[in-house]
Design an enzyme around this catalytic site. Structure first.
Site, PDB file in Angstrom:
ATOM      1  N   SER A  54      -8.629   3.583   6.364  1.00 60.87           N
ATOM      2  CA  SER A  54      -7.779   2.458   6.771  1.00 60.87           C
ATOM      3  C   SER A  54      -6.363   2.967   6.968  1.00 60.87           C
ATOM      4  O   SER A  54      -5.971   3.978   6.363  1.00 60.87           O
ATOM      5  CB  SER A  54      -7.784   1.388   5.670  1.00 60.87           C
ATOM      6  OG  SER A  54      -6.742   0.452   5.875  1.00 60.87           O
TER       7      SER A  54
ATOM      8  N   TYR B  42      -7.020  -0.686  -3.329  1.00 59.27           N
ATOM      9  CA  TYR B  42      -7.473  -0.488  -1.937  1.00 59.27           C
ATOM     10  C   TYR B  42      -6.695   0.668  -1.299  1.00 59.27           C
ATOM     11  O   TYR B  42      -7.283   1.577  -0.712  1.00 59.27           O
ATOM     12  CB  TYR B  42      -7.272  -1.776  -1.129  1.00 59.27           C
ATOM     13  CG  TYR B  42      -7.869  -1.696   0.268  1.00 59.27           C
ATOM     14  CD1 TYR B  42      -9.233  -1.902   0.466  1.00 59.27           C
ATOM     15  CD2 TYR B  42      -7.086  -1.404   1.379  1.00 59.27           C
ATOM     16  CE1 TYR B  42      -9.800  -1.822   1.736  1.00 59.27           C
ATOM     17  CE2 TYR B  42      -7.642  -1.323   2.655  1.00 59.27           C
ATOM     18  CZ  TYR B  42      -8.995  -1.537   2.832  1.00 59.27           C
ATOM     19  OH  TYR B  42      -9.558  -1.439   4.080  1.00 59.27           O
TER      20      TYR B  42
END
Ligand code: NAD
Length: 273
Positions: free
Chosen positions: A144, A157
């Site tokens: 990401s 995350y």
């Protein structure tokens, strides 16, 4: 030229929805035998069924990527049904949002276990099989843009995706002797269930206002203003990148491919502000 994956076997974890589903369908269309996966057999089967209805070849396997034995089960199922594993996409991922000082151990571990440890288990299981086959292979880890920046409230995350980036590099170095290339695809903002969940966080908290962005939720305008291309990415665009990586004809390994409409390249806070 569109990539052909004719006769190759590809496993795509977390392919019952979103980016993983898009990749699984694109691989099948390119001729691959696909293993779809979810923690729920019913959800994995739904993608496999769509693939078969469209004329492709797919089986569904229920597995939790945070369990080592489940990652091995995925590889065993692929070999049993199709005879090999040529492409492994470690896509399954989750997120949560909490201020770092209030984050519980459980919240930390649940994301790290799936997003980082899950990628390790998947890459190790597939890598062993590819080394044994001695026919090379492609491992693609879905990272990401948040693996390269710190975004408030998203500690586990961000850390997991930063970990995936460097795990990708070390896997590339270690597996090169087996002719296995390992790359990461790092998307920007794509509309999926995960995006929806993140987008809505904090919506019901009336103490939050614009100044809290992007601590909690965000809306379309935030993303469009912050992105040089002025829009979200699509599942098709992510699948195209994953197809290119799976083709292997690119001399790339240990690379983090950012597909983010220029989000990371952009040095300003917001367009037009
Ligand atoms: P999604 O929620 O649609 O897909 C995630 C999938 O992973 C789901 O099918 C879910 O069932 C599965 N999954 C979750 N935990 C699992 C587990 N333990 N074992 C097996 N499967 C599991 O969301 P998405 O946006 O398509 O996410 C796919 C990947 O893309 C994730 O790794 C995510 O971090 C990454 N990503 C998404 C975006 C975005 O904007 N949507 C941006 C950057 C990166």
């Amino acid at each position: 030229m569109p990539e052909s994956l004719d006769g190759e076997t590809a496993i795509v974890t977390g392919s019952s929805s979103g980016i993983g589903m898009g990749i699984a369908e694109a691989y099948a269309e390119a001729g691959a035998n696909v293993v779809t996966n979810s923690r729920s057999l019913e959800r994995a089967e739904s993608t496999a069924e769509d693939i078969r209805d469209a004329g492709g070849t797919a089986i569904a396997v229920e597995a939790d990527v945070s369990e080592k034995a489940d990652a091995e089960k995925l590889v065993e199922a692929a070999v049993e049904e199709f005879g090999s594993v040529d492409v492994m996409v470690n896509n399954a991922g989750i997120s949560n949002i909490a201020p770092i000082l209030e984050l519980t151990e459980e919240e930390w571990r649940e994301v790290i276990d799936v997003n980082l440890t899950g990628v390790f288990f998947g890459a190790q299981a597939a890598g062993k099989q590819m080394a044994e086959q001695d026919t090379g292979g492609q491992i693609i880890n879905i990272s990401s843009i948040f693996g390269s920046v710190g975004v408030q409230g998203r500690g586990p995350y961000n850390a997991s995706k930063g970990g995936v980036n460097n795990l990708t590099r070390v896997l590339a170095v270690d597996l090169a002797e087996h002719d296995v290339q390992v790359n990461a695809l790092a998307p920007g903002f794509i509309r999926t269930e995960l995006d929806e969940q993140t987008r809505e966080s904090g919506d019901d908290d009336e103490t939050l206002d614009e100044a809290d962005y992007p601590y909690y939720g965000y809306d379309d305008q935030h993303i469009e203003n912050r992105n040089p291309m002025g829009r979200f990415g699509t599942l098709e665009e992510m699948a195209n990148c994953a197809l290119f990586l799976a083709g292997g004809d690119h001399y790339m390994t240990g690379e983090i491919m950012h597909a983010d409409g220029g989000w990371l390249a952009f040095g300003w806070g917001s367009k037009g502000r």
